[in-house]
Design a protein around this motif. Sequence first.
Motif, PDB file in Angstrom:
ATOM      1  N   PRO A  10      10.731 -14.149   7.492  1.00 32.68           N
ATOM      2  CA  PRO A  10       9.467 -13.414   7.555  1.00 32.68           C
ATOM      3  C   PRO A  10       9.062 -12.824   6.206  1.00 32.68           C
ATOM      4  O   PRO A  10       9.923 -12.380   5.435  1.00 32.68           O
ATOM      5  N   PRO A  11       7.773 -12.796   5.907  1.00 34.02           N
ATOM      6  CA  PRO A  11       7.311 -12.161   4.667  1.00 34.02           C
ATOM      7  C   PRO A  11       7.750 -10.711   4.552  1.00 34.02           C
ATOM      8  O   PRO A  11       7.955 -10.202   3.455  1.00 34.02           O
ATOM      9  N   SER A  12       7.931 -10.037   5.683  1.00 31.08           N
ATOM     10  CA  SER A  12       8.311  -8.621   5.652  1.00 31.08           C
ATOM     11  C   SER A  12       9.649  -8.405   4.952  1.00 31.08           C
ATOM     12  O   SER A  12       9.888  -7.333   4.385  1.00 31.08           O
ATOM     13  N   GLY A  13      10.536  -9.397   4.988  1.00 32.79           N
ATOM     14  CA  GLY A  13      11.811  -9.263   4.283  1.00 32.79           C
ATOM     15  C   GLY A  13      11.609  -9.124   2.790  1.00 32.79           C
ATOM     16  O   GLY A  13      12.220  -8.261   2.144  1.00 32.79           O
ATOM     17  N   GLN A  14      10.756  -9.951   2.232  1.00 33.62           N
ATOM     18  CA  GLN A  14      10.458  -9.860   0.806  1.00 33.62           C
ATOM     19  C   GLN A  14       9.698  -8.587   0.473  1.00 33.62           C
ATOM     20  O   GLN A  14       9.908  -7.980  -0.575  1.00 33.62           O
ATOM     21  N   MET A  15       8.816  -8.168   1.372  1.00 35.24           N
ATOM     22  CA  MET A  15       8.084  -6.917   1.145  1.00 35.24           C
ATOM     23  C   MET A  15       9.053  -5.737   1.092  1.00 35.24           C
ATOM     24  O   MET A  15       8.910  -4.839   0.258  1.00 35.24           O
ATOM     25  N   ALA A  16      10.031  -5.734   1.986  1.00 34.82           N
ATOM     26  CA  ALA A  16      11.009  -4.643   2.006  1.00 34.82           C
ATOM     27  C   ALA A  16      11.794  -4.593   0.703  1.00 34.82           C
ATOM     28  O   ALA A  16      11.987  -3.519   0.121  1.00 34.82           O
ATOM     29  N   VAL A  17      12.236  -5.742   0.235  1.00 35.55           N
ATOM     30  CA  VAL A  17      12.991  -5.800  -1.013  1.00 35.55           C
ATOM     31  C   VAL A  17      12.131  -5.319  -2.184  1.00 35.55           C
ATOM     32  O   VAL A  17      12.623  -4.696  -3.129  1.00 35.55           O
ATOM     33  N   ALA A  18      10.822  -5.558  -2.076  1.00 37.98           N
ATOM     34  CA  ALA A  18       9.904  -5.135  -3.133  1.00 37.98           C
ATOM     35  C   ALA A  18       9.529  -3.662  -3.021  1.00 37.98           C
ATOM     36  O   ALA A  18       8.789  -3.157  -3.867  1.00 37.98           O
ATOM     37  N   GLY A  19      10.019  -2.981  -1.975  1.00 39.35           N
ATOM     38  CA  GLY A  19       9.784  -1.540  -1.878  1.00 39.35           C
ATOM     39  C   GLY A  19       9.108  -1.062  -0.625  1.00 39.35           C
ATOM     40  O   GLY A  19       8.984   0.144  -0.409  1.00 39.35           O
ATOM     41  N   ALA A  20       8.637  -1.973   0.243  1.00 35.40           N
ATOM     42  CA  ALA A  20       7.957  -1.549   1.471  1.00 35.40           C
ATOM     43  C   ALA A  20       8.950  -0.894   2.421  1.00 35.40           C
ATOM     44  O   ALA A  20       9.995  -1.459   2.733  1.00 35.40           O
ATOM     45  N   THR A  21       8.622   0.292   2.878  1.00 34.25           N
ATOM     46  CA  THR A  21       9.464   1.003   3.843  1.00 34.25           C
ATOM     47  C   THR A  21       8.848   1.016   5.234  1.00 34.25           C
ATOM     48  O   THR A  21       9.539   1.287   6.215  1.00 34.25           O
ATOM     49  N   PHE A  57       0.846  -1.191   0.000  1.00 34.22           N
ATOM     50  CA  PHE A  57       0.000   0.000   0.000  1.00 34.22           C
ATOM     51  C   PHE A  57       0.886   1.247   0.000  1.00 34.22           C
ATOM     52  O   PHE A  57       1.693   1.439   0.904  1.00 34.22           O
ATOM     53  N   ARG A  58       0.701   2.086  -1.041  1.00 35.15           N
ATOM     54  CA  ARG A  58       1.596   3.227  -1.240  1.00 35.15           C
ATOM     55  C   ARG A  58       0.837   4.539  -1.059  1.00 35.15           C
ATOM     56  O   ARG A  58      -0.245   4.736  -1.618  1.00 35.15           O
ATOM     57  N   GLN A  59       1.443   5.456  -0.276  1.00 43.50           N
ATOM     58  CA  GLN A  59       0.831   6.756  -0.056  1.00 43.50           C
ATOM     59  C   GLN A  59       1.113   7.670  -1.237  1.00 43.50           C
ATOM     60  O   GLN A  59       2.263   7.870  -1.628  1.00 43.50           O
ATOM     61  N   LYS A  60       0.071   8.261  -1.789  1.00 48.31           N
ATOM     62  CA  LYS A  60       0.226   9.098  -2.975  1.00 48.31           C
ATOM     63  C   LYS A  60       1.065  10.333  -2.693  1.00 48.31           C
ATOM     64  O   LYS A  60       1.905  10.715  -3.501  1.00 48.31           O
ATOM     65  N   GLU A  61       0.841  10.959  -1.530  1.00 46.50           N
ATOM     66  CA  GLU A  61       1.544  12.202  -1.231  1.00 46.50           C
ATOM     67  C   GLU A  61       3.017  11.978  -0.905  1.00 46.50           C
ATOM     68  O   GLU A  61       3.828  12.903  -0.994  1.00 46.50           O
ATOM     69  N   LEU A  62       3.359  10.782  -0.503  1.00 47.40           N
ATOM     70  CA  LEU A  62       4.733  10.451  -0.136  1.00 47.40           C
ATOM     71  C   LEU A  62       5.052   9.092  -0.758  1.00 47.40           C
ATOM     72  O   LEU A  62       4.992   8.063  -0.096  1.00 47.40           O
ATOM     73  N   PRO A  63       5.377   9.063  -2.056  1.00 46.36           N
ATOM     74  CA  PRO A  63       5.501   7.787  -2.787  1.00 46.36           C
ATOM     75  C   PRO A  63       6.493   6.811  -2.173  1.00 46.36           C
ATOM     76  O   PRO A  63       6.362   5.603  -2.359  1.00 46.36           O
ATOM     77  N   GLY A  64       7.492   7.310  -1.438  1.00 47.54           N
ATOM     78  CA  GLY A  64       8.444   6.405  -0.794  1.00 47.54           C
ATOM     79  C   GLY A  64       7.861   5.663   0.382  1.00 47.54           C
ATOM     80  O   GLY A  64       8.465   4.705   0.879  1.00 47.54           O
ATOM     81  N   CYS A  65       6.673   6.085   0.827  1.00 48.48           N
ATOM     82  CA  CYS A  65       6.016   5.424   1.954  1.00 48.48           C
ATOM     83  C   CYS A  65       5.144   4.286   1.424  1.00 48.48           C
ATOM     84  O   CYS A  65       4.068   4.508   0.870  1.00 48.48           O
ATOM     85  N   VAL A  66       5.631   3.069   1.590  1.00 51.27           N
ATOM     86  CA  VAL A  66       4.928   1.878   1.111  1.00 51.27           C
ATOM     87  C   VAL A  66       4.748   0.932   2.286  1.00 51.27           C
ATOM     88  O   VAL A  66       5.715   0.571   2.964  1.00 51.27           O
ATOM     89  N   LEU A  67       3.496   0.556   2.549  1.00 50.14           N
ATOM     90  CA  LEU A  67       3.181  -0.301   3.681  1.00 50.14           C
ATOM     91  C   LEU A  67       3.133  -1.770   3.266  1.00 50.14           C
ATOM     92  O   LEU A  67       2.531  -2.113   2.249  1.00 50.14           O
ATOM     93  N   GLY A  68       3.760  -2.601   4.070  1.00 47.84           N
ATOM     94  CA  GLY A  68       3.644  -4.045   3.924  1.00 47.84           C
ATOM     95  C   GLY A  68       3.082  -4.610   5.214  1.00 47.84           C
ATOM     96  O   GLY A  68       3.445  -4.155   6.304  1.00 47.84           O
TER      97      GLY A  68
END
Length: 651
Positions: free
Chosen positions: A185-196, A162-173
């Motif tokens: 953990p799945p969060s490791g793969q999410m981070a590599v895919a762009g989740a911050t 889930f990506r915030q439009k106003e702050l594109p670098g903010c991606v939720l996993g």
Amino acid sequence: MNKTQIARFGYFRLAVASVEHRIADLEFNAEQITSAALRAKKQGCHCVVFPELSLTGYGCGDLFFQSILLERTRQVLGDLKKMTRHEQMILIVGAPIAQGGRLFNCAVVISGGEILGVVPKNFLPNTQEFYEERWFSAAADRTADEISLCGAMVPFGDDLLFRQKELPGCVLGVEICEDGWVANPPSGQMAVAGATVLVNLSASPEILGKQDYRRQLVQSQSARCLAAYAYASAGPGESSTDLVFSGHSLIAENGQLLAETERFSFATQLAIGDVDIDRLYNERHKNNSFAASSAQNAYRKIEFNCAEHAHTPLHRPLPCHPFVPANLNERDQRCEEIFALQTTALAKRLNHIGVRNVVIGISGGLDSTLALLVTVKAFEKLDLDPQGITAVTMPGFGTTTRTRGNAESLIDLLGAQCRIISIDAAVRQHFADIGHDESVHNITYENSQARERTQLLMDIANQVGGIVIGTGDLSELALGWCTYNADHMSMYGVNCGVPKTLVRYLVSWCAQASFCGETRRVLEDICATPVSPELLPPDEAGEISQVTEDHVGPYELHDFYLFQVVRHQFAPRKVFFLARQAFAERYDDATLLKWLQVFFRRFFSQQFKRSCLPDGPKVGSVALSPRGDWRMPSDACVQLWLDELEGLHVG
């Protein structure tokens, strides 16, 4: 400070909530979730994360099979969906969701009057006190990528970001409880895919010792993923039939704990933290190991909006002295670690070159005091006679009785060999040789003294068959506040990784932890002495007339700037913003801006001194060795950085 300003600096305000709740009382639980969400909104939060199965309670057991419970869950989700239409914030709540004839333990992401997505749990614990496989299926068992929920088709799966439009670098996993405790953990793969920003909805029962383990887990995963990690845990409202839940919720960012709740409170608690998306992106940009990782799964990215809430000052630790431990409980451990790094490095160098003698210039100031203490410790480590340390004090035109007395006393108290050599005659002869008027107190006047002292040390090192130990610190190297080919040079610089604020702290700690009596008194007086190169004559009272910080600026500011610029790569405007937050009660805006401009000018113009540094150990996360951490051309232009500062408004 309004939202537009904070968003411009890349902050995302996040809350984790441990809410008062009741098992199977969905009306009450939804009211508590709504109340907590509104509380968080008043404090400017963009997102609130709630615990695992927060709508129903984690401990429903076989009640999860009751159709009335599942139907009411969907209705309550519809109510929360409507609430977010007016409040414009993102809620992540836990709920049981049926799909394809199976029941899933899910995180439901709600924002802007819509359910953005539903993320099912991957790993279902089924040992000891956990029996989740009795009720739920794992994410891999889903049969569709969408489900019908609250009147709409909604993305469904563990492949959602889930990506915030106003702050594109903010991606939720999003992951759920046990997902974060497994080996991969799945969060490791999410981070590599762009989740911050990684969030975990949890119902973690408390047992003896688990609090510390949980905190370490959250901090470690945030560090490993170069991300923020928000962990929302169920509180004591959960069933106590066999277990106790504490509501220990935490937010960490790249290994640093930003906020956590107290445990065992029945009332709703919020932990709020401002996640620095800018910092996380910078960390990822310079970490080639992270960049080389690749996500094994493809992720669907869903965008969301955040309203412009009013903001209070930053909700995150922002120490004035980032190099100095804020927690006094860490003091002994941190200082012992620093001394271990410095003394081991020096001991290795002495062993390698096979010398049993060193030479060190002692001025009675902080830097040379720390270097002498480190050298004495290194000799102890190697079981060498401290008389092999030739400590030379070289009084000159600016030397005061105070500093000279402290230097001579300390050398004697530590058991080193003391040599006192006045440089007055030699420097006057040098002035005569080059035709310099001694009454002109310019840079030639000052640096001639500094270079005479270094020549003495080098030649004495030849006499005794030893090496010269450098005393200059990291802050002086950053500002170039050292004389080229004088105190700038040595055979090994033990303090090159220690900034000035930390030097003072270390010497003070030594005085309290390792010494007593006269030695402690001398060390404490050295800590109380103004920082000065003592190259200009004393005042009429015989006191130091040349105070370094009057000319170059407060070291506490320069160390703060150094940390933000080199450690985090922040732009000048963000460094200024952070300095205003950290030093609001101590410096006005004009003062902060003045010394920040000085910092950038000196940092750029003095790189040539750092380009040919002697060897010395890296101690912390900031280092300026041209062979290691910092590669910068000596002729780089500073104008880009100064131009940004020129556009800032103060007052």
